[in-house]
Design a protein around this motif. Structure first.
Motif, PDB file in Angstrom:
ATOM      1  N   GLY A  97       0.797  -1.217   0.000  1.00  0.00           N
ATOM      2  CA  GLY A  97       0.000   0.000   0.000  1.00  0.00           C
ATOM      3  C   GLY A  97       0.830   1.268   0.000  1.00  0.00           C
ATOM      4  N   ALA A  98       0.128   2.384  -0.116  1.00  0.00           N
ATOM      5  CA  ALA A  98       0.773   3.683  -0.296  1.00  0.00           C
ATOM      6  C   ALA A  98       1.589   4.125   0.906  1.00  0.00           C
ATOM      7  N   ASN A  99       1.228   3.652   2.082  1.00  0.00           N
ATOM      8  CA  ASN A  99       1.903   4.111   3.299  1.00  0.00           C
ATOM      9  C   ASN A  99       3.017   3.182   3.757  1.00  0.00           C
ATOM     10  N   LYS A 100       3.477   2.280   2.895  1.00  0.00           N
ATOM     11  CA  LYS A 100       4.468   1.302   3.332  1.00  0.00           C
ATOM     12  C   LYS A 100       5.802   1.951   3.708  1.00  0.00           C
ATOM     13  N   GLY A 101       6.073   3.153   3.207  1.00  0.00           N
ATOM     14  CA  GLY A 101       7.285   3.856   3.590  1.00  0.00           C
ATOM     15  C   GLY A 101       7.208   4.497   4.954  1.00  0.00           C
ATOM     16  N   TYR A 102       6.005   4.534   5.527  1.00  0.00           N
ATOM     17  CA  TYR A 102       5.794   5.183   6.824  1.00  0.00           C
ATOM     18  C   TYR A 102       5.543   4.189   7.950  1.00  0.00           C
ATOM     19  N   ARG A 103       5.779   2.915   7.688  1.00  0.00           N
ATOM     20  CA  ARG A 103       5.469   1.907   8.707  1.00  0.00           C
ATOM     21  C   ARG A 103       6.331   2.096   9.970  1.00  0.00           C
ATOM     22  N   LEU A 104       7.611   2.383   9.807  1.00  0.00           N
ATOM     23  CA  LEU A 104       8.460   2.616  10.976  1.00  0.00           C
ATOM     24  C   LEU A 104       8.048   3.899  11.683  1.00  0.00           C
ATOM     25  N   HIS A 105       7.736   4.922  10.929  1.00  0.00           N
ATOM     26  CA  HIS A 105       7.270   6.188  11.510  1.00  0.00           C
ATOM     27  C   HIS A 105       6.045   5.948  12.380  1.00  0.00           C
ATOM     28  N   THR A 106       5.109   5.158  11.871  1.00  0.00           N
ATOM     29  CA  THR A 106       3.886   4.850  12.622  1.00  0.00           C
ATOM     30  C   THR A 106       4.198   4.030  13.871  1.00  0.00           C
ATOM     31  N   ALA A 107       5.083   3.036  13.729  1.00  0.00           N
ATOM     32  CA  ALA A 107       5.450   2.194  14.875  1.00  0.00           C
ATOM     33  C   ALA A 107       6.115   3.014  15.976  1.00  0.00           C
ATOM     34  N   LEU A 108       6.966   3.956  15.602  1.00  0.00           N
ATOM     35  CA  LEU A 108       7.623   4.814  16.592  1.00  0.00           C
ATOM     36  C   LEU A 108       6.611   5.743  17.269  1.00  0.00           C
TER      37      LEU A 108
END
Length: 259
Positions: A97-108
């Protein structure tokens, strides 16, 4: 809670060595440190004798609903680690999906919220050991970090690799209209070599106030210590490597750079 990505697309420049020993140096200074292994090779976990086939970690955090707090392992006093996990490399090939580059950002962000709810002690620094590539895992690190530390060896090929990295990061930052502070550290440095000193001089000219004062000297103990599941401070505390990483930690804490 400052997030610092240790990043360079070129392999063999000392990213894992720097993450490992800088993190322990900061922990010995009384700072609470969390390391995240974003390299599918899992070398950071191996430095602490963790079996990548058994210990899940960043793979499940980024690919499932597992939280960072659930994956953290206490490896030393003040020092914590989320290992790579055996499936981390799959993230590069999966369409998520489109937000796969933000997965670490979200986890943090979720971890910070959990810490705030429980009034737990926060981490002073989160160091992210990045893979020697510019794929999705590196993108997650770039989009999540407050600062970057870029290890660079004293040769011209390293400068070429650095140029490519800066272009990639600058393009991302321009697109997102954000800026990340960048620090540079000379690694595997041989001060008796004219070329190494020329490279340092060029970097100071290109990146004033961004090149740390301490250069990490070429030191066999730094290469040996992971084989004994030890940091340089445990393996050879009187070595040049230990002295250099202790000084590098002070560079970071006091923002000591060449002008």
């Amino acid at each position: 809670m400052k997030v610092i990505a240790v990043m360079n697309q070129k392999g063999g420049v000392g990213k894992t060595t720097t993450t490992l020993n800088l993190a322990h140096a900061l922990a010995l200074q009384g700072k609470k440190i969390l390391m995240l292994d974003m390299d599918p090779q899992g070398h950071l976990g191996s430095c602490f004798a963790l079996d990548t086939e058994i210990n899940s970690g960043m793979d499940e955090v980024l690919m499932t609903d597992k939280s960072l707090n659930e994956a953290i392992i206490n490896v030393r006093d003040n020092l914590f680690l989320v290992p790579a996990g055996a499936r981390l490399g799959e993230l590069e090939t999966q369409n998520q999906g489109a937000n796969k580059g933000y997965r670490l950002h979200t986890a943090l962000a979720d971890m910070k919220a959990e810490i705030a709810q429980t009034n737990a002690e926060i981490y002073d620094y989160i160091l992210v050991d990045c893979p020697p590539a510019s794929g999705l895992l590196a993108m997650n690190a770039i989009l999540s970090c407050d600062e970057m530390i870029v290890p660079v060896t004293g040769d011209y090929l390293a400068l070429q690799g650095l140029s490519r990295l800066i272009k990639v990061v600058s393009h991302i930052e321009k697109t997102l209209q954000r800026s990340t502070r960048k620090w540079f550290v000379l690694t595997r440095f041989q001060k008796q070599r004219k070329l190494a000193n020329q490279i340092r001089e060029k970097m100071v000219n290109y990146f004033p106030d961004q090149v740390f004062e301490t250069a990490i000297r070429e030191n066999v103990s730094l290469a040996e210590s992971p084989g004994f599941s030890k940091t340089i401070f445990e393996y050879k505390p009187k070595s040049n490597g230990a002295e250099d990483y202790e000084n590098l930690a002070l560079d970071l804490l006091q923002q000591r750079t060449f002008h």
